[in-house]
Write a protein that holds these residues in place. Structure first.
Motif, PDB file in Angstrom:
ATOM      1  N   GLU A  25      61.052   6.255  39.356  1.00 39.84           N
ATOM      2  CA  GLU A  25      61.224   6.432  37.918  1.00 39.84           C
ATOM      3  C   GLU A  25      62.028   5.259  37.335  1.00 39.84           C
ATOM      4  OE1 GLU A  25      63.200   9.568  34.729  1.00 39.84           O
ATOM      5  OE2 GLU A  25      63.425   9.925  36.884  1.00 39.84           O
ATOM      6  N   ARG A  26      63.086   4.889  38.016  1.00 34.95           N
ATOM      7  CA  ARG A  26      63.922   3.780  37.551  1.00 34.95           C
ATOM      8  C   ARG A  26      63.150   2.467  37.608  1.00 34.95           C
ATOM      9  NH1 ARG A  26      69.665   6.169  39.984  1.00 34.95           N
ATOM     10  NH2 ARG A  26      69.397   8.078  38.774  1.00 34.95           N
ATOM     11  N   TYR A  27      62.387   2.319  38.690  1.00 33.81           N
ATOM     12  CA  TYR A  27      61.559   1.120  38.830  1.00 33.81           C
ATOM     13  C   TYR A  27      60.597   0.996  37.645  1.00 33.81           C
ATOM     14  CZ  TYR A  27      57.887  -1.984  40.501  1.00 33.81           C
ATOM     15  OH  TYR A  27      56.976  -3.004  40.597  1.00 33.81           O
ATOM     16  N   ASN A  28      59.921   2.095  37.337  1.00 33.25           N
ATOM     17  CA  ASN A  28      58.944   2.062  36.243  1.00 33.25           C
ATOM     18  C   ASN A  28      59.601   1.743  34.904  1.00 33.25           C
ATOM     19  OD1 ASN A  28      56.712   2.510  37.862  1.00 33.25           O
ATOM     20  ND2 ASN A  28      57.004   4.738  37.833  1.00 33.25           N
ATOM     21  N   GLN A  29      60.811   2.239  34.700  1.00 32.85           N
ATOM     22  CA  GLN A  29      61.535   1.915  33.463  1.00 32.85           C
ATOM     23  C   GLN A  29      61.845   0.420  33.389  1.00 32.85           C
ATOM     24  OE1 GLN A  29      64.627   5.023  33.957  1.00 32.85           O
ATOM     25  NE2 GLN A  29      64.166   5.626  31.864  1.00 32.85           N
ATOM     26  N   ASN A 120      60.380   3.420  24.133  1.00 30.57           N
ATOM     27  CA  ASN A 120      59.282   3.288  25.081  1.00 30.57           C
ATOM     28  C   ASN A 120      59.669   3.500  26.534  1.00 30.57           C
ATOM     29  OD1 ASN A 120      56.607   2.626  23.796  1.00 30.57           O
ATOM     30  ND2 ASN A 120      57.974   1.262  22.677  1.00 30.57           N
ATOM     31  N   ILE A 121      60.896   3.154  26.896  1.00 29.73           N
ATOM     32  CA  ILE A 121      61.281   3.380  28.299  1.00 29.73           C
ATOM     33  C   ILE A 121      61.894   4.761  28.471  1.00 29.73           C
ATOM     34  CG2 ILE A 121      61.513   0.907  28.838  1.00 29.73           C
ATOM     35  CD1 ILE A 121      64.538   1.263  28.814  1.00 29.73           C
ATOM     36  N   GLU A 122      61.990   5.495  27.372  1.00 33.06           N
ATOM     37  CA  GLU A 122      62.419   6.902  27.407  1.00 33.06           C
ATOM     38  C   GLU A 122      63.788   7.107  28.045  1.00 33.06           C
ATOM     39  OE1 GLU A 122      59.240   9.360  28.949  1.00 33.06           O
ATOM     40  OE2 GLU A 122      57.752   8.173  27.852  1.00 33.06           O
TER      41      GLU A 122
END
Length: 242
Positions: A25-29, A120-122
């Motif tokens: 999740e952190r990677y995707n952000q 966008n990165i929520e």
């Protein structure tokens, strides 16, 4: 997993090296942040660094390394002064989601971009302020209300201390991210730091894995209240440093 496994590994190793968890999740952000940064950078100047790997090392990992200073992990409310493209505040938030972060920048266009990126990165609990540090430091809802103030802004430490220390609670910290040659600057800022209620605690050397980059974290503890007359009005600190 999307994109480069090597980017995942880079970020993950850097996080683990400062004792923090990393996950998909952190990677995707981070990856989404990187892409938005590149898109927006074509319209608004956010960063001179535009290569993927460079963004990851020189912005994201560099920002994460601020947690080499352990007490910062416990800070609940943090303000990032002169945040620019969101550094170090947004990477800090991604890697420590429970933190409440305020990003301050004097350029309205930049703040608008950061609001778009944050949406966008929520991430939650991040607010933005458009304005000068000197003005908001006098506002009761901000003055001496933060556990920590962080800054990677390119200003001399004496000047930066006048912008940042008024926001720090007594017992809290101001962490300035500086380049490799910092000793002289620290010596010259000593008087200002004292006048503003701070005390130099330590200088922590930071290395970025897989590169020859090294930086310093200048750790200043707030030991007493900042006198009312500081910061002086906009423009004064730079012209007449303490």
């Amino acid at each position: 997993m999307n994109m480069h496994k090597e980017y995942y590994d880079m970020l993950s190793i850097a996080a683990n090296n400062v004792g923090l968890e990393f996950n998909n999740e952190r990677y995707n952000q981070f990856i989404k942040y990187k892409d938005l940064l590149k898109d927006w950078n074509e319209k608004v100047n956010l960063t001179a660094i535009t290569e993927d790997e460079e963004i990851i090392k020189k912005h994201f990992i560099d920002s994460m390394k601020i947690f080499k200073f352990e007490p910062l992990k416990k800070a609940k409310r943090v303000i990032d002064i002169g945040t620019g493209g969101g550094f170090p505040g947004i990477p800090m938030k991604i890697i420590r989601p429970e933190m409440e972060i305020v990003l301050l920048d004097s350029l309205k266009k930049r703040i608008n971009v950061l609001q778009d990126i944050l949406k966008n990165i929520e991430v939650n609990d991040v607010s933005t302020i458009h304005g000068r540090a000197e003005d908001y430091a006098q506002a009761p809802q901000y003055r001496e209300k933060f556990d920590a103030v962080v800054s990677r802004a390119v200003a001399n430490l004496a000047v930066l201390s006048e912008f940042c220390l008024p926001y720090v609670k007594v017992g809290g910290y101001f962490v300035a991210m500086k380049g490799p040659a910092v000793e002289e600057e620290v010596i010259e800022a000593k008087k200002a730091i004292g006048v503003l209620g701070g005390k130099l605690e330590e200088i922590i050397e930071v290395e970025i894995e897989g590169s020859d980059l090294n930086h310093n974290l200048v750790i200043i503890k707030k030991v007493k209240n900042t006198p009312k007359q500081y910061p002086r009005k906009a423009g004064t600190a730079a012209k007449k440093p303490l």
